[in-house]
Write a protein that holds these residues in place. Structure first.
Motif, short mmCIF file in Angstrom:
data_model
loop_
_atom_site.label_atom_id
_atom_site.label_comp_id
_atom_site.label_asym_id
_atom_site.label_seq_id
_atom_site.Cartn_x
_atom_site.Cartn_y
_atom_site.Cartn_z
N GLY A 288 85.31 38.65 -14.85
CA GLY A 288 84.10 38.02 -14.28
C GLY A 288 84.58 36.97 -13.96
N ALA A 289 85.92 36.66 -12.64
CA ALA A 289 85.92 36.01 -11.87
C ALA A 289 85.35 35.94 -10.71
CB ALA A 289 87.36 34.67 -11.87
N CYS A 290 84.54 35.13 -9.63
CA CYS A 290 84.34 35.52 -8.35
C CYS A 290 85.54 35.59 -7.07
CB CYS A 290 83.34 34.92 -8.43
SG CYS A 290 82.67 35.10 -6.69
N ILE A 291 85.96 36.75 -6.77
CA ILE A 291 86.96 36.17 -5.88
C ILE A 291 86.79 37.00 -4.19
CG2 ILE A 291 89.07 35.91 -6.84
CD1 ILE A 291 89.52 38.96 -6.64
N SER A 292 87.10 36.65 -3.14
CA SER A 292 87.13 37.37 -1.47
C SER A 292 88.53 38.01 -1.13
CB SER A 292 85.96 36.36 -0.64
OG SER A 292 84.90 36.50 -0.97
N LEU A 293 88.31 38.72 -0.71
CA LEU A 293 89.46 39.40 0.26
C LEU A 293 89.47 38.93 1.95
CD1 LEU A 293 93.04 41.17 -0.03
CD2 LEU A 293 91.12 43.38 -0.15
N GLY A 294 90.75 38.16 1.86
CA GLY A 294 90.51 38.23 3.86
C GLY A 294 91.90 38.64 4.40
N SER A 295 91.40 38.35 5.60
CA SER A 295 92.87 39.21 6.57
C SER A 295 93.38 37.99 7.10
CB SER A 295 91.94 39.47 7.87
OG SER A 295 91.62 38.29 8.48
N ALA A 296 93.35 37.15 6.39
CA ALA A 296 94.20 35.56 6.62
C ALA A 296 94.27 34.97 5.60
CB ALA A 296 93.90 35.22 8.46
N ASP A 297 95.25 33.52 5.29
CA ASP A 297 95.33 33.21 4.16
C ASP A 297 94.89 31.74 5.02
OD1 ASP A 297 96.26 30.80 2.59
OD2 ASP A 297 97.96 31.42 3.30
N ILE A 298 93.73 31.55 4.92
CA ILE A 298 93.35 30.35 5.57
C ILE A 298 91.81 29.53 4.56
CG2 ILE A 298 90.73 32.15 6.26
CD1 ILE A 298 91.64 30.39 9.25
N TYR A 349 86.41 31.98 -4.97
CA TYR A 349 84.92 31.88 -4.95
C TYR A 349 84.16 31.22 -6.30
CZ TYR A 349 85.74 32.82 0.04
OH TYR A 349 85.88 32.22 1.15
N PRO A 350 82.89 30.83 -5.95
CA PRO A 350 81.98 29.73 -7.12
C PRO A 350 81.81 31.24 -7.38
CG PRO A 350 81.55 28.65 -5.18
CD PRO A 350 82.67 29.95 -4.17
N THR A 351 81.75 30.36 -9.17
CA THR A 351 81.49 31.64 -10.53
C THR A 351 80.30 32.02 -10.27
OG1 THR A 351 82.83 30.04 -11.93
CG2 THR A 351 81.16 31.98 -12.92
N TYR A 352 79.97 33.72 -10.79
CA TYR A 352 78.67 33.57 -10.81
C TYR A 352 77.75 33.23 -11.44
CZ TYR A 352 79.04 38.32 -7.79
OH TYR A 352 79.30 39.15 -6.35
N GLY A 387 81.41 25.78 -8.91
CA GLY A 387 82.21 26.25 -8.30
C GLY A 387 81.67 25.11 -7.02
N GLN A 388 80.83 25.24 -6.94
CA GLN A 388 79.73 24.40 -5.74
C GLN A 388 79.25 23.04 -5.86
OE1 GLN A 388 76.82 27.21 -4.89
NE2 GLN A 388 77.65 27.40 -2.99
N ALA A 389 79.08 22.26 -4.79
CA ALA A 389 78.40 21.15 -4.81
C ALA A 389 76.81 21.07 -5.16
CB ALA A 389 78.80 20.09 -3.59
N PHE A 390 76.01 20.17 -5.84
CA PHE A 390 74.93 20.70 -5.76
C PHE A 390 74.22 19.60 -4.57
CE2 PHE A 390 71.18 18.85 -8.52
CZ PHE A 390 70.17 19.92 -7.75
N ILE A 391 73.13 20.13 -4.05
CA ILE A 391 72.84 19.22 -3.08
C ILE A 391 71.20 19.27 -3.47
CG2 ILE A 391 72.22 19.25 -0.50
CD1 ILE A 391 75.35 19.28 -0.77
N GLU A 392 71.35 17.92 -3.76
CA GLU A 392 69.49 17.42 -4.16
C GLU A 392 68.72 17.65 -3.43
OE1 GLU A 392 71.49 14.26 -7.45
OE2 GLU A 392 70.31 14.21 -5.66
N SER A 393 67.53 18.48 -3.41
CA SER A 393 67.05 18.53 -2.13
C SER A 393 65.75 17.56 -2.50
CB SER A 393 65.17 19.59 -3.19
OG SER A 393 64.89 19.27 -4.16
N ASN A 394 65.71 16.23 -2.99
CA ASN A 394 64.62 15.99 -2.86
C ASN A 394 65.33 14.05 -2.42
OD1 ASN A 394 65.86 14.88 -5.50
ND2 ASN A 394 64.16 14.72 -6.54
N ALA A 395 66.50 14.11 -2.35
CA ALA A 395 67.47 13.23 -2.52
C ALA A 395 67.54 12.55 -0.82
CB ALA A 395 67.68 12.91 -3.57
N VAL A 396 68.03 11.59 -0.27
CA VAL A 396 67.96 11.29 1.10
C VAL A 396 68.77 9.93 0.83
CG1 VAL A 396 67.12 10.78 3.46
CG2 VAL A 396 66.62 12.32 2.90
#
Length: 515
Positions: A288-298, A349-352, A387-396
């Motif tokens: 159930g975890a979300c992962i990616s496979l990449g060509s570099a350790d970055i 990566y962030p959870t589904y 696993g991600q920040a939440f950007i508030e749509s209505n706030a500045v």
């Protein structure tokens, strides 16, 4: 305009059956503008309302640094503990009042942004994919915060109680002031659905590279009333946390997906035309975890971190033996095969969306563990900290001459504007400082906003969340509200976490949003 309902002579023990019946009849009598489905929902809530007042005393950091509060009034004697998919916690509040229950639904938004249910889970028309948003519908509650110098008292009730100055929850209030007897908000992080639009649906990889500015364009594609979820989402979570769990520090109960940034593995055995990744040992991934496979350790933001497989869910994990060597196989839920090489890296990566749907029943909690830092959590069916920040749509935020960050937000019905806060209301300020700090307290605006308001001393005291970059910027600079934190933040993560560095167009792989 819909009425609000109260009866005089409230006794904190219980109301009479006749009084409860009067409440039900009054609420059912104000449904002329509601759909047949909404009338059905309201009738159920009206019969269950009982006038109880739930309250928690929360200390101000300057007088008492504890994160824990004291239950008052009808909250006394009630308990609430977190659950998982295998262990059921307790939730006395769920049977104490309908405001602590929910029904899963599809919804649409009116032009002023008010969400209205159009189908309930279990009905033939309910959908979790396609051109539909999935939310929760709740009974409207009334609330307030009393300030007593050294402490605050947070109140919630299913009836207004004018003597306490309670006001209806902002999501139940239309732009014209009409108070609905229910409210709806999204369940999950927003993800790109099959119609190409940002929607609240389970089983998807959360949308990324989100910014305050980009949300205006992206959500308006769905219609006039769509702007994305704002400051009310975190405030709602904090209010429920304070009342149900008697704490203002969310990580005392739920860790969230906060501790997986550095977890990685190198491919241990190369294969062609495969749907799995073979590694030497498992650093903590699960089915159930979300992962990616990449060509570099970055860093995860680089394309080289996900250029082989991009944000795939692990379908299963097993051990396999090849030429007498045992490997851990990460079997992926992907449609196409891929090739692997021993120079490639696996990263988290962030959870589904929808992982918390596996929690038992309608209880609060996380899948597998509330404490291991690898899972989002839910409160009353609403998912947080994926696993991600939440950007508030209505706030500045705007830097003032004193170095503080003034907090502006757009109440319901206010048009959101890019690179500005025109028409927004001032709702508080985050103290400036010479560097990052832990927050001690929150201040709230009952119109739908909260922010950290004092400097604390650690992750275990006060709200215990991090304020990043308060020293950044100059007078007049604008910033987006980057909140909660992401899978790198560890103990910094929390509902009162705010990042002050990002301009209104700031975006990255760990910037997410909600409808």
């Amino acid at each position: 305009m819909a009425q609000v309902f109260d009866l005089p002579g409230y006794d904190h023990g219980a109301r009479t059956s006749a009084a409860l019946e009067a409440i039900a009849e009054a609420q059912e009598g104000n449904t002329s503008s509601l759909s047949a489905l909404e009338k059905q929902i309201v009738k159920g809530y009206a019969r269950e309302r009982n006038g109880k007042v739930f309250a928690t005393k929360i200390y101000r950091f300057a007088s008492n640094t504890t994160s824990m509060g004291e239950r008052l009034r009808d909250s006394v004697g009630l308990t609430c503990t977190a659950s998982t998919d295998t262990v059921a916690g307790t939730d006395d509040f769920a049977t104490a009042s309908p405001i602590f229950t929910y029904q899963r639904c599809n919804y649409t938004r009116e032009d002023d942004g008010t969400a209205r249910p159009i189908a309930l889970e279990g009905s033939p028309t309910y959908r979790t994919s396609g051109a539909y948003d999935v939310g929760n519908v709740y009974a409207t509650f009334y609330w307030n915060v009393e300030h007593h110098g050294t402490y605050d008292v947070f109140y919630m009730s299913d009836t207004p109680h004018p003597e306490l100055g309670l006001v209806p929850w902002c999501e139940a209030v239309k732009a014209d002031g009409t108070v609905l007897p229910f409210y709806v908000h999204s369940c999950y992080a927003a993800a790109t659905a099959s119609d190409g639009l940002l929607r609240s649906q389970p089983g998807l990889s959360p949308a990324y590279n989100i910014s305050y500015n980009s949300m205006i364009t992206a959500f308006q594609k769905k219609g006039t009333g769509y702007w994305g979820a704002g400051s009310e989402r975190n405030l709602w979570g904090m209010l429920m946390l304070i009342i149900k769990y008697a704490t203002k520090n969310v990580q005392k109960i739920f860790r969230g997906h906060a501790d997986t940034y550095s977890m990685k593995a190198v491919v241990a055995y190369a294969e062609t035309g495969t749907k799995r990744i073979l590694i030497a040992s498992n650093p903590g991934w699960y089915a159930g975890a979300c992962i990616s496979l990449g060509s570099a350790d970055i860093d995860q933001d680089s394309s080289a971190a996900h250029d082989i497989v991009d944000r795939a869910k692990i379908a299963s994990i097993e051990k396999v033996t090849i030429d007498s060597t045992t490997y851990v196989a990460l079997n992926l839920d992907v449609s196409a095969t891929f090739d692997t090489a021993t120079t490639e890296y696996v990263k988290w990566y962030p959870t589904y969306t929808g992982e918390t749907d596996k929690v038992i029943g309608h209880l609060d909690g996380s899948y597998l563990s509330n404490a291991d830092g690898r899972h989002p959590f839910r409160i009353l069916g609403t998912e947080f900290a994926w696993g991600q920040a939440f950007i508030e749509s209505n706030a500045v935020m705007e830097k003032d001459a004193n170095g503080d960050w003034l907090q502006y937000f757009a109440p319901r019905g206010t048009k959101h504007v890019a690179n500005a806060h025109t028409g927004y209301v001032l709702a508080g300020k985050i103290p400036g400082a010479t560097g990052d700090y832990w927050s001690g307290d929150i201040d709230v605006d009952t119109r739908g906003f909260m922010c950290p308001s004092t400097v604390g001393s650690s992750d275990a005291l006060g709200t215990g969340d991090r304020v990043w970059g308060p020293q950044s910027g100059s007078k007049g600079d604008l910033r987006e509200r980057y909140t909660v934190g992401y899978l790198w933040d560890g103990s910094n993560l929390g509902l009162a976490h705010v990042h002050c560095w990002n301009v209104l167009s700031g975006a990255s792989w760990h910037y997410g949003c909600c409808d």
